[in-house]
Design a protein around this motif. Structure first.
Motif, PDB file in Angstrom:
ATOM      1  N   UNK A   1       1.236 129.293   8.454  1.00  0.00           N
ATOM      2  CA  UNK A   1       0.645 127.952   8.419  1.00  0.00           C
ATOM      3  C   UNK A   1       0.379 127.509   6.980  1.00  0.00           C
ATOM      4  N   UNK A   2       0.187 126.217   6.850  1.00  0.00           N
ATOM      5  CA  UNK A   2      -0.101 125.633   5.548  1.00  0.00           C
ATOM      6  C   UNK A   2      -1.619 125.429   5.468  1.00  0.00           C
ATOM      7  N   UNK A   3      -2.295 126.293   4.721  1.00  0.00           N
ATOM      8  CA  UNK A   3      -3.765 126.281   4.674  1.00  0.00           C
ATOM      9  C   UNK A   3      -4.254 125.425   3.524  1.00  0.00           C
ATOM     10  N   UNK A   4      -5.193 124.556   3.821  1.00  0.00           N
ATOM     11  CA  UNK A   4      -5.780 123.706   2.777  1.00  0.00           C
ATOM     12  C   UNK A   4      -7.262 123.994   2.642  1.00  0.00           C
ATOM     13  N   UNK A   5      -7.799 123.758   1.454  1.00  0.00           N
ATOM     14  CA  UNK A   5      -9.236 123.923   1.256  1.00  0.00           C
ATOM     15  C   UNK A   5      -9.535 125.027   0.280  1.00  0.00           C
ATOM     16  N   UNK A   6     -10.727 125.603   0.306  1.00  0.00           N
ATOM     17  CA  UNK A   6     -11.778 125.202   1.234  1.00  0.00           C
ATOM     18  C   UNK A   6     -12.511 123.951   0.756  1.00  0.00           C
ATOM     19  N   UNK A   7     -12.855 123.095   1.714  1.00  0.00           N
ATOM     20  CA  UNK A   7     -13.785 122.008   1.430  1.00  0.00           C
ATOM     21  C   UNK A   7     -15.167 122.626   1.567  1.00  0.00           C
ATOM     22  N   UNK A   8     -15.967 122.558   0.498  1.00  0.00           N
ATOM     23  CA  UNK A   8     -17.222 123.327   0.471  1.00  0.00           C
ATOM     24  C   UNK A   8     -18.427 122.532   0.958  1.00  0.00           C
ATOM     25  N   UNK A   9     -18.225 121.307   1.347  1.00  0.00           N
ATOM     26  CA  UNK A   9     -19.340 120.479   1.833  1.00  0.00           C
ATOM     27  C   UNK A   9     -18.737 119.350   2.662  1.00  0.00           C
ATOM     28  N   UNK A  10     -19.595 118.578   3.329  1.00  0.00           N
ATOM     29  CA  UNK A  10     -19.088 117.443   4.104  1.00  0.00           C
ATOM     30  C   UNK A  10     -18.402 116.437   3.190  1.00  0.00           C
ATOM     31  N   UNK A  11     -18.960 116.265   1.987  1.00  0.00           N
ATOM     32  CA  UNK A  11     -18.364 115.300   1.063  1.00  0.00           C
ATOM     33  C   UNK A  11     -16.914 115.702   0.738  1.00  0.00           C
ATOM     34  N   UNK A  12     -16.734 116.964   0.423  1.00  0.00           N
ATOM     35  CA  UNK A  12     -15.377 117.422   0.109  1.00  0.00           C
ATOM     36  C   UNK A  12     -14.480 117.354   1.347  1.00  0.00           C
ATOM     37  N   UNK A  13     -15.075 117.651   2.490  1.00  0.00           N
ATOM     38  CA  UNK A  13     -14.281 117.617   3.732  1.00  0.00           C
ATOM     39  C   UNK A  13     -13.799 116.200   4.021  1.00  0.00           C
ATOM     40  N   UNK A  14     -14.698 115.237   3.809  1.00  0.00           N
ATOM     41  CA  UNK A  14     -14.353 113.841   4.064  1.00  0.00           C
ATOM     42  C   UNK A  14     -13.169 113.418   3.201  1.00  0.00           C
ATOM     43  N   UNK A  15     -13.190 113.852   1.951  1.00  0.00           N
ATOM     44  CA  UNK A  15     -12.067 113.526   1.059  1.00  0.00           C
ATOM     45  C   UNK A  15     -10.782 114.173   1.567  1.00  0.00           C
ATOM     46  N   UNK A  16     -10.904 115.435   1.961  1.00  0.00           N
ATOM     47  CA  UNK A  16      -9.703 116.148   2.426  1.00  0.00           C
ATOM     48  C   UNK A  16      -9.173 115.545   3.726  1.00  0.00           C
ATOM     49  N   UNK A  17     -10.075 115.035   4.558  1.00  0.00           N
ATOM     50  CA  UNK A  17      -9.654 114.497   5.854  1.00  0.00           C
ATOM     51  C   UNK A  17      -8.997 113.129   5.750  1.00  0.00           C
ATOM     52  N   UNK A  18      -9.018 112.546   4.557  1.00  0.00           N
ATOM     53  CA  UNK A  18      -8.306 111.282   4.371  1.00  0.00           C
ATOM     54  C   UNK A  18      -6.830 111.485   4.714  1.00  0.00           C
TER      55      UNK A  18
END
Lengths: 541, 128
Positions: free
Chosen positions: A24-41
Motif C-alpha cells: 500500500x501507499x502509506x501517507x503521514x503521519x498526520x500528528x494532529x487534527x490540523x495536520x490531518x485536515x490538510x492531508x485529507x484535502x
C-alpha cells in the motif's frame, strides 16, 4: 495498492505499516487534527487513526474552555475519538480504522461508533501481522466496493459522495431524474452505468441524444410510428419508450425537445401510455426516465421556450448537478489512477505495453503517483506521474471535464510509452526499470496547451514509434487559406522536432530526410518558416 | 494495596511501555529472518517511546513510570526481571543467537501482559 493515511503522533505505526504492508501507499503521519485536515484535502482510501495523542495543548481538539490538567490528560488519551468526530462531519463515509484495544475504558464510544458503517476497531493487543493485513485489506475492499460502480468513478470528495447517495435513492424511485452539469461531467455514464443498474429494472437501457436528431424526427424516434404515417415510414416501428419498457430511457440534452414533442412527452409521463405516430391505439409503457441537460431549464421556462408543466413533471426539485472537474480537483489523482485502470481493462495500449515489457502475455497498466517504486510484478507496467506532472494537470482548467481528462491521460500514456520504447531505455529519473514509464511534465503541458489554450501557441510534443513514424498532436485553426494552413502545420512539426532533438539540426535531418548530413537544409527551411531559435530555447526552459 | 489510587500512572505505563515494547516484534512473522526480528526488537526496546525530550529506551520509560509503592505486586517484579534479562541479551550484537531473540520477544510480551494486568485491576475489571 491503496492510499492510506496514518493519523498518529508517533512515527511507529506508519513505519510498522510500511514494513508489514508494503503493497500500500502509506501517507503521514498526520500528528494532529490540523495536520490531518490538510492531508485529507486529498482524501485517501482509508485512514488508520491512533487513539492517544501526546501532543501540545494548542494542537488538541475537544478541550473545554480553561481545561484542568485532568481534562487535558483525558482529551489526550481520547484524542482519536475527537478526531474521528471532526473527520466524520466532512468525510462521513471515509473508512477509518481506530487503532486501539478494548479495555481502554472506551466501550461506550466503541458501541456508538460501531453503529457507523465505515469505522473499524483494531483490537491492537491481540493483533498479528496477518490479522492487520487482513483487516486493512477488508477495509480497502469495502471502500472500493462503495466507489466501484463499473466505469463510474465517484471519488472521495464529500460532494461526490453525497451525489452518489442521492442518486442511489432517486434511481430506485418512480419519478424522473434530472441530471445537470457541463458537458463531459459524466451524465450519460452515470445514467447508463449507475442509475439504470441501481433502479432494479430488468428492461433495457435506451439512450437518445436529442441534440443529434432532426426536429421532425424526434417524435417518431421517441414514440414510434406506423407505416405510412409520414414520408419514409415504410414499416411500423417501435420508439425509444417502447424499447425501454421495463427499463430506463435516457434523454440527453432534453432542452432540445421541440415544443410539440414536449407536449407529447408530458402526456406520456402523465398517462404512462403512448400512441405511435399515425395510430390511435394506446400502449402502456413503464419507463424510468432520466433526462440530462447542460442548460438551465428553469430559465428556459421563464423565457417561454420550455413548457412549465413538463418541467414540473420532470421532478426538477430533485435535479442532481454533476460538478465540473475543476470543482473536484481533490479527486484528480484518484481519477488518474481510475482512468489508467480503465484503460488497462479495455486493453488499450496493449501492443505498445507488450513491446515495452518484451512480453506476449496481457499487460496490466497501473498509475504510480509517488516516487516510491513498488517491487516488480510480472505483467504489470507502471506509469509514473511525478509531482511536477500532477501539478501541470492540476493547473489546467479542464473545460471538457472527465472526457477531456480521459483523453489526455490516454494520450499521455501513449506518447510516453512510445517515447520510452523509442529511446530504448527506462527514464533516467527512475533508473533502468523497463516496467516503469515516466509521464514527463513537459509532455503533459504540451498536450494540455494544445487542447485548451489555443490563444497561446505551444510547442507540441513529438514521439517516434519504431513502426508508425512520428506521432504529433497538431493544433488546427482557421488560417485563411490552404497554403497558410500547410505552413502552420509544418511550423508545428518543425517546432516539435526541434524540441525533441534539443536543437540538433543534424538529428532532425536524420528523422525528416533520412540524411545524416542534411542539417543545413533543415535549418534553412526552419528559417524560411519564421521559427526563432531563441524563442524555442526559452520554451525548452 | 488499592491500585485505583495509581490509575493514572498505570494508564501511562500500559500505554508508554506495555503497548510499545512489543509494538513491532509481535508483527514479525515466525518465518522471518533473524535480522528482521532483531531490528524489530531493537526498535521496541531501545526506541520504545519518542517524546518531546527525544527517544526513550524501555529502561528509561520504566524508570520514569515505575510505581514505587507497588513493589509487592508480582507484575512489577516480572517487569523488573524481564528488563534486567533484556539488558543481558546483547540484542544489538549481530551474533546474538535466534534463541536469544525469541527469549527477548517473550520477555517483551511478558512486560506488556504485566502492564495490562495492572491496569485491569486498577480499573476494577481484574483480580487484585
Amino acid at each position: 495498492m491503496a492510499e492510506i493515511l496514518v493519523i498518529d503522533d508517533q512515527d511507529r505505526t506508519l513505519n510498522l505499516c510500511k514494513r508489514v504492508m508494503p503493497e500500500h501507499d502509506w501517507r503521514g503521519p498526520a500528528r494532529s487534527w490540523k495536520e490531518a485536515e490538510e492531508a485529507l484535502a486529498r482524501p485517501p482510501e482509508a485512514v488508520l487513526l491512533d487513539l492517544h495523542f501526546e501532543i501540545g495543548v494548542e494542537d488538541l481538539i475537544g478541550l473545554p474552555e480553561e481545561p484542568s490538567p485532568a481534562q487535558i490528560r483525558k482529551v489526550r488519551q481520547r484524542q482519536g475519538i475527537h478526531i474521528l468526530e471532526a473527520l466524520r462531519e466532512r468525510w462521513p463515509d471515509l473508512p477509518v480504522v481506530l487503532m486501539t484495544a478494548r479495555g481502554e475504558g472506551l466501550e461506550q464510544a466503541f458501541d456508538d461508533r460501531q453503529a457507523e458503517e465505515y469505522t473499524y476497531f483494531l483490537d491492537n493487543e491481540q493483533l498479528d501481522s496477518a490479522a492487520l493485513r487482513g483487516l486493512v485489506a477488508r477495509v480497502v475492499e469495502a471502500s472500493r466496493g462503495a466507489e466501484r460502480d463499473g466505469p463510474v468513478y465517484w471519488g472521495r470528495t464529500p460532494t461526490l459522495r453525497r451525489i452518489r447517495q442521492r442518486l442511489e435513492v432517486l434511481a430506485r424511485g418512480r419519478l424522473p431524474v434530472v441530471l445537470g452539469g457541463a458537458t463531459g461531467t459524466g451524465k450519460s455514464l452515470i445514467a447508463r452505468h449507475f442509475i439504470h443498474p441501481k433502479s432494479g429494472r430488468k428492461g433495457r437501457f435506451i439512450s437518445v441524444d436529442l441534440a443529434t436528431i432532426p426536429k421532425d424526427l424526434v417524435a417518431s424516434q421517441l414514440f414510434g410510428s406506423t407505416r405510412g404515417s409520414f414520408t419514409g415510414a415504410v414499416a411500423d416501428r417501435k420508439g425509444a419508450f417502447e424499447e425501454a419498457d421495463g427499463g430506463t430511457l435516457f434523454l440527453d440534452e432534453v432542452g432540445n425537445l421541440p415544443e410539440d414533442v414536449q407536449r407529447m412527452l408530458l402526456t406520456v409521463l402523465q398517462e404512462r401510455a403512448l400512441s405511435r405516430i399515425g395510430e390511435s391505439k394506446e400502449r402502456a409503457v413503464d419507463v424510468k426516465l432520466v433526462v440530462a441537460t447542460h442548460e438551465d431549464l428553469a430559465a428556459r421556462v421563464r423565457e417561454g421556450t420550455f413548457r412549465a408543466d413538463l418541467y414540473m413533471r420532470l421532478n426538477p426539485a430533485a435535479t442532481v448537478r454533476l460538478p465540473p472537474l475543476s470543482e473536484r480537483l481533490g479527486d484528480l489523482e484518484s481519477l488518474i489512477t481510475f482512468t489508467v485502470g480503465r484503460l488497462s481493462e479495455e486493453g488499450a495500449l496493449m501492443d505498445l505495453a507488450k513491446e515495452r515489457l518484451g512480453s506476449s502475455d496481457p499487460v496490466q497498466l497501473r498509475a504510480l503517483l509517488r516516487s516510491d517504486l513498488p517491487d516488480r510484478r510480472p505483467g504489470t507496467l507502471y506509469f509514473l506521474f511525478p509531482e511536477r506532472t500532477i501539478r501541470e494537470l492540476r493547473r489546467h482548467r479542464w473545460p471538457g471535464n472527465l472526457r477531456e481528462l480521459a483523453l489526455s491521460v490516454e494520450n499521455a500514456l501513449n506518447l510516453s510509452l512510445a517515447e520510452a520504447i523509442d529511446a530504448g531505455r527506462g527514464p533516467s529519473a527512475v533508473g533502468e526499470r523497463p516496467d516503469v514509464v515516466q509521464v514527463r511534465p513537459k509532455l503533459v503541458r504540451d498536450l494540455l496547451q494544445a487542447l485548451g489554450e489555443p490563444e497561446e501557441p505551444s510547442p507540441p510534443s513529438a514521439n517516434v514509434t519504431p513502426k508508425d513514424g512520428l506521432i504529433l498532436p497538431i493544433r488546427i485553426s482557421p488560417q485563411g487559406g490552404l497554403g497558410k494552413l500547410a505552413q502552420d502545420v509544418e511550423r508545428q512539426y518543425f517546432t516539435a522536432l526541434y524540441l525533441r532533438h534539443e536543437g540538433d539540426f543534424t538529428a532532425m535531418a536524420a528523422d525528416l530526410l533520412g540524411e545524416s548530413d542534411g542539417g543545413r537544409k533543415v535549418q534553412l527551411r526552419f528559417n524560411q518558416l519564421g521559427l526563432k531559435v531563441r524563442e524555442l530555447k526559452d520554451r525548452q526552459r | 494495596m488499592n491500585l485505583t489510587d495509581h490509575l493514572e500512572v498505570l494508564e501511562d505505563l500500559h500505554h508508554d511501555l506495555g503497548k510499545y515494547i512489543c509494538f513491532e516484534s509481535r508483527f514479525v512473522e515466525e518465518n522471518a529472518t533473524d535480522s528482521d526480528l532483531r531490528t524489530a526488537l531493537c526498535t521496541d526496546i531501545f526506541e520504545t517511546r519518542r517524546g518531546s525530550d527525544g527517544v526513550l529506551t524501555a529502561w528509561q520509560v520504566w524508570e520514569r513510570l515505575r510505581p514505587p509503592s507497588l513493589e509487592d505486586r508480582e507484575e512489577i517484579r516480572t517487569i523488573d526481571r524481564a528488563l534486567v534479562r533484556l539488558s543481558e541479551l546483547n540484542l544489538k550484537d549481530d551474533s546474538a543467537p535466534r534463541s536469544a531473540l525469541l527469549e527477548a520477544r517473550a520477555l517483551c510480551q511478558a512486560v506488556a501482559a504485566s502492564t495490562r494486568s495492572l491496569l485491569k485491576v486498577a480499573r476494577g475489571v481484574g483480580h487484585g
